[in-house]
Design a protein around this motif. Structure first.
Motif, mmCIF file in Angstrom:
data_model
loop_
_atom_site.group_PDB
_atom_site.id
_atom_site.type_symbol
_atom_site.label_atom_id
_atom_site.label_comp_id
_atom_site.label_asym_id
_atom_site.label_seq_id
_atom_site.Cartn_x
_atom_site.Cartn_y
_atom_site.Cartn_z
ATOM 1 N N ILE A 100 17.486 47.952 84.258
ATOM 2 C CA ILE A 100 18.273 47.003 85.074
ATOM 3 C C ILE A 100 19.743 46.998 84.673
ATOM 4 C CG2 ILE A 100 16.291 45.535 85.638
ATOM 5 C CD1 ILE A 100 17.226 43.607 83.431
ATOM 6 N N GLY A 101 20.205 48.128 84.174
ATOM 7 C CA GLY A 101 21.636 48.240 83.875
ATOM 8 C C GLY A 101 21.930 48.146 82.389
ATOM 9 N N VAL A 102 23.169 48.402 82.059
ATOM 10 C CA VAL A 102 23.586 48.402 80.645
ATOM 11 C C VAL A 102 24.796 47.504 80.470
ATOM 12 C CG1 VAL A 102 22.745 50.760 80.239
ATOM 13 C CG2 VAL A 102 25.128 50.408 80.894
ATOM 14 N N GLY A 103 25.003 47.100 79.242
ATOM 15 C CA GLY A 103 26.211 46.355 78.879
ATOM 16 C C GLY A 103 26.943 47.122 77.791
ATOM 17 N N PRO A 104 28.231 46.859 77.605
ATOM 18 C CA PRO A 104 29.003 47.595 76.600
ATOM 19 C C PRO A 104 28.607 47.216 75.174
ATOM 20 C CG PRO A 104 30.297 45.795 77.518
ATOM 21 C CD PRO A 104 29.013 45.824 78.296
ATOM 22 N N ARG A 105 28.654 48.183 74.246
ATOM 23 C CA ARG A 105 28.422 47.868 72.824
ATOM 24 C C ARG A 105 29.777 47.458 72.232
ATOM 25 N NH1 ARG A 105 23.972 50.314 69.787
ATOM 26 N NH2 ARG A 105 24.866 49.132 68.108
ATOM 27 N N ASP A 106 30.148 46.220 72.446
ATOM 28 C CA ASP A 106 31.460 45.759 71.956
ATOM 29 C C ASP A 106 31.331 44.664 70.899
ATOM 30 O OD1 ASP A 106 30.602 43.728 73.584
ATOM 31 O OD2 ASP A 106 32.314 43.765 74.951
ATOM 32 N N ASP A 107 30.111 44.509 70.344
ATOM 33 C CA ASP A 107 29.876 43.445 69.358
ATOM 34 C C ASP A 107 30.751 43.612 68.115
ATOM 35 O OD1 ASP A 107 28.231 45.728 69.380
ATOM 36 O OD2 ASP A 107 26.829 44.873 67.948
ATOM 37 N N LEU A 108 30.834 44.836 67.620
ATOM 38 C CA LEU A 108 31.630 45.116 66.418
ATOM 39 C C LEU A 108 33.103 44.779 66.674
ATOM 40 C CD1 LEU A 108 31.294 46.514 63.599
ATOM 41 C CD2 LEU A 108 31.841 48.666 64.745
ATOM 42 N N ALA A 109 33.586 45.201 67.839
ATOM 43 C CA ALA A 109 34.991 44.952 68.203
ATOM 44 C C ALA A 109 35.251 43.456 68.369
ATOM 45 C CB ALA A 109 35.315 45.691 69.499
ATOM 46 N N GLN A 110 34.304 42.782 69.014
ATOM 47 C CA GLN A 110 34.463 41.324 69.211
ATOM 48 C C GLN A 110 34.544 40.612 67.877
ATOM 49 O OE1 GLN A 110 32.102 39.019 71.859
ATOM 50 N NE2 GLN A 110 31.760 40.716 73.265
ATOM 51 N N ALA A 111 33.637 40.978 66.965
ATOM 52 C CA ALA A 111 33.612 40.304 65.653
ATOM 53 C C ALA A 111 34.913 40.544 64.895
ATOM 54 C CB ALA A 111 32.418 40.797 64.842
ATOM 55 N N ALA A 112 35.567 41.664 65.193
ATOM 56 C CA ALA A 112 36.832 41.975 64.505
ATOM 57 C C ALA A 112 38.022 41.328 65.208
ATOM 58 C CB ALA A 112 37.027 43.492 64.440
ATOM 59 N N GLY A 113 37.744 40.586 66.276
ATOM 60 C CA GLY A 113 38.825 39.878 66.972
ATOM 61 C C GLY A 113 39.601 40.737 67.955
ATOM 62 N N LEU A 114 39.054 41.917 68.301
ATOM 63 C CA LEU A 114 39.726 42.748 69.314
ATOM 64 C C LEU A 114 39.449 42.148 70.693
ATOM 65 C CD1 LEU A 114 38.767 46.313 68.033
ATOM 66 C CD2 LEU A 114 40.914 45.092 67.696
ATOM 67 N N GLU A 115 40.411 42.312 71.593
ATOM 68 C CA GLU A 115 40.220 41.758 72.932
ATOM 69 C C GLU A 115 39.079 42.504 73.645
ATOM 70 O OE1 GLU A 115 42.593 40.982 77.093
ATOM 71 O OE2 GLU A 115 43.699 41.906 75.441
ATOM 72 N N CYS A 116 38.122 41.746 74.149
ATOM 73 C CA CYS A 116 36.985 42.336 74.871
ATOM 74 C C CYS A 116 36.738 41.521 76.131
ATOM 75 C CB CYS A 116 35.710 42.301 74.029
ATOM 76 S SG CYS A 116 35.784 43.333 72.551
ATOM 77 N N LEU A 117 36.523 42.214 77.222
ATOM 78 C CA LEU A 117 36.223 41.539 78.480
ATOM 79 C C LEU A 117 35.402 42.522 79.307
ATOM 80 C CD1 LEU A 117 37.000 38.835 79.907
ATOM 81 C CD2 LEU A 117 38.783 40.125 81.086
ATOM 82 N N ASN A 118 34.088 42.346 79.288
ATOM 83 C CA ASN A 118 33.207 43.345 79.880
ATOM 84 C C ASN A 118 33.526 44.723 79.292
ATOM 85 O OD1 ASN A 118 31.268 44.536 81.508
ATOM 86 N ND2 ASN A 118 32.697 44.884 83.191
ATOM 87 N N GLY A 119 33.577 44.787 77.954
ATOM 88 C CA GLY A 119 33.918 46.030 77.267
ATOM 89 C C GLY A 119 35.148 45.830 76.394
#
Ligand SMILES: Cc1cc2nc3c(=O)[nH]c(=O)nc-3n(C[C@H](O)[C@H](O)[C@H](O)COP(=O)(O)OP(=O)(O)OC[C@H]3O[C@@H](n4cnc5c(N)ncnc54)[C@H](O)[C@@H]3O)c2cc1C
Length: 405
Positions: free
Chosen positions: A239-258
């Motif tokens: 049913i689709g995929v989502g971006p693997r941006d957990d590591l980036a998010q935790a590091a405070g990088l800007e993430c918005l649907n990726g």
């Protein structure tokens, strides 16, 4: 000065970055971290030849170990990056190892969505993203009498085709009113529905899964909101995929649907780049941000990222393309059709070689081709050139697409 480049995620984008960096003369330290135990490998055969057993695991690898050894790439496979320390410019792995970097490339890909219904964790309910997933699916299919696939996108349809060729009954459940509804026009959906039905796939559209029912911890059936139920020895959720941006998010990088990157594949931290499925990037051609899940995008974007890391400004600005192989049908999609106001079919689906041209205010924004290589080649040029084709000519398949201006 960039002396050490660290790449997190060992897939399509990583391989391409390594290749470009060394070809373009980067002589510094190059390190690759991947949570899977394998060197970078191709994913497209996972739903096709590798699933059917017609391809060995070694054949999936893009390049053998010697390729990385010759390029002095230090590999940490079977290791997950768990934290980025942006101040110290280092990444911590799940075994406690800390790796420094001057430039970091995040190439972490995407992850399949779980279905949020009761029973989703029963045994023999699968997602499909990597070699380990397919090896588990194959083992379960070996002694199964039925497969139910939830989701009629590319992965669902490709698996349906592969498993039908193995002779197993397959039911495909889709919540929207047609297959491939997210990505194609009704003419393409109708064609693929009829092809799969002809091959014996039972397709049920417009149905919402309510729960997976099991016995002894193992799935036995799929229940839908309308009360219908489908016997299932094995279930695949596609049913689709989502971006693997957990590591980036935790590091405070800007993430918005990726992970948000600029045209030069740079994240909100100038020392950190990202490429491939995990990114949200600006498409100059379409004038909006996009997140793409394709080999072509991973390849092109990581090539650009590598050049940018080496100080050669290289915007990532290509019209994307995708492919899907089902039975003897090769579909190639050039461009992004979302937002089209007119779809013109060229040729007859009955001939099993046709195309659909998508226009927005007269501009050709995308073309889907099925077994139509000439249209596909022309489409790449015309879409990139923002061509405004003659509608009457477009409907005439004897006029080559390149001459439809
Ligand atoms: C079954 C299947 C069929 C497909 N068929 C097609 C097709 O026909 N045509 C097409 O164009 N595309 C297809 N695709 C999509 C295509 O394979 C992807 O778009 C492409 O692999 C993306 O490359 P990537 O490098 O961004 O990510 P990936 O290839 O997914 O690689 C990312 C890697 O990073 C690893 N990783 C993630 N987080 C971490 C971390 N914290 N630490 C260490 N490692 C990490 C992941 O485990 C993974 O190995 C298919 C995909 C699948 C799953």
């Amino acid at each position: 000065m960039v002396n050490h480049i660290l790449i997190v995620g060992a897939g399509q984008a990583a391989l391409q970055a390594i290749d470009t960096l060394r070809r373009k003369g980067f002589t510094g330290q190059l390190t690759l971290v991947g949570e899977e135990p394998w060197l970078p490998y191709q994913r497209p055969p996972l739903s096709k030849k590798f699933l059917s057993g017609g391809m060995d695991r070694e054949k999936l690898l893009f390049r053998p170990q010697t390729f990385y050894a010759e390029r002095s790439v230090q590999t940490h496979l079977g290791r997950r990056a768990v934290e980025i320390d942006r101040t110290r410019q280092s990444v911590r792995l799940d075994d406690g190892t800390s790796l420094g970097y001057d430039a970091l490339l995040l190439a972490t890909g995407s992850t399949p969505r779980h279905i949020p219904v009761p029973g989703a964790n029963l045994r023999r309910v699968h997602l499909l993203r990597n070699i380990a997933d397919v090896e588990r699916i194959r083992a379960d299919l070996a002694n199964a009498r039925s497969l139910v696939i939830i989701g009629a996108g590319y992965i669902g349809l490709e698996v349906a085709g592969t498993v039908r060729e193995l002779g197993l009954p397959v039911t495909l459940l889709e919540q929207t009113d047609r297959v491939l509804s997210r990505v194609t026009a009704p003419a393409i959906s109708a064609f693929y529905e009829s092809e799969h039905t002809r091959q014996g796939v039972r397709i049920v559209c417009g149905t919402q899964v309510r729960a997976l029912e099991g016995a002894d911890g193992r799935v036995r059936s799929v229940e839908c909101e309308d009360g219908s139920a489908y016997e299932a020895d094995v279930v695949l959720v596609g049913i689709g995929v989502g971006p693997r941006d957990d590591l980036a998010q935790a590091a405070g990088l800007e993430c918005l649907n990726g992970i948000v990157v600029d045209q030069h594949c740079r994240t909100s931290d100038p020392n950190i780049y990202a490429a491939g499925d995990c990114t949200s990037h600006p498409s100059i051609h379409y004038g909006r941000r996009v997140r793409l899940e394709s080999v072509d995008n991973a390849f092109e974007q990581s090539s650009s990222a590598a050049l940018n890391m080496l100080g050669t400004p290289t915007p990532h600005d290509k019209v994307p393309w995708f492919w899907s192989d089902q039975y003897d049908l090769k579909m190639i999609i050039v461009g992004l059709s979302q937002g089209y106001d007119e779809a013109i079919t060229r040729g007859s689906p009955a001939s099993r070689s046709f195309s659909v041209c998508y226009l927005r205010e007269g501009e050709l924004i995308a073309v889907d081709t099925v077994n139509a290589p000439k249209d596909q080649m022309a489409a790449r040029k015309l879409v990139a050139a923002r061509a405004r084709p003659d509608r009457a000519k477009l409907t005439e398949p004897n006029i080559p697409l390149k001459d439809c201006l």
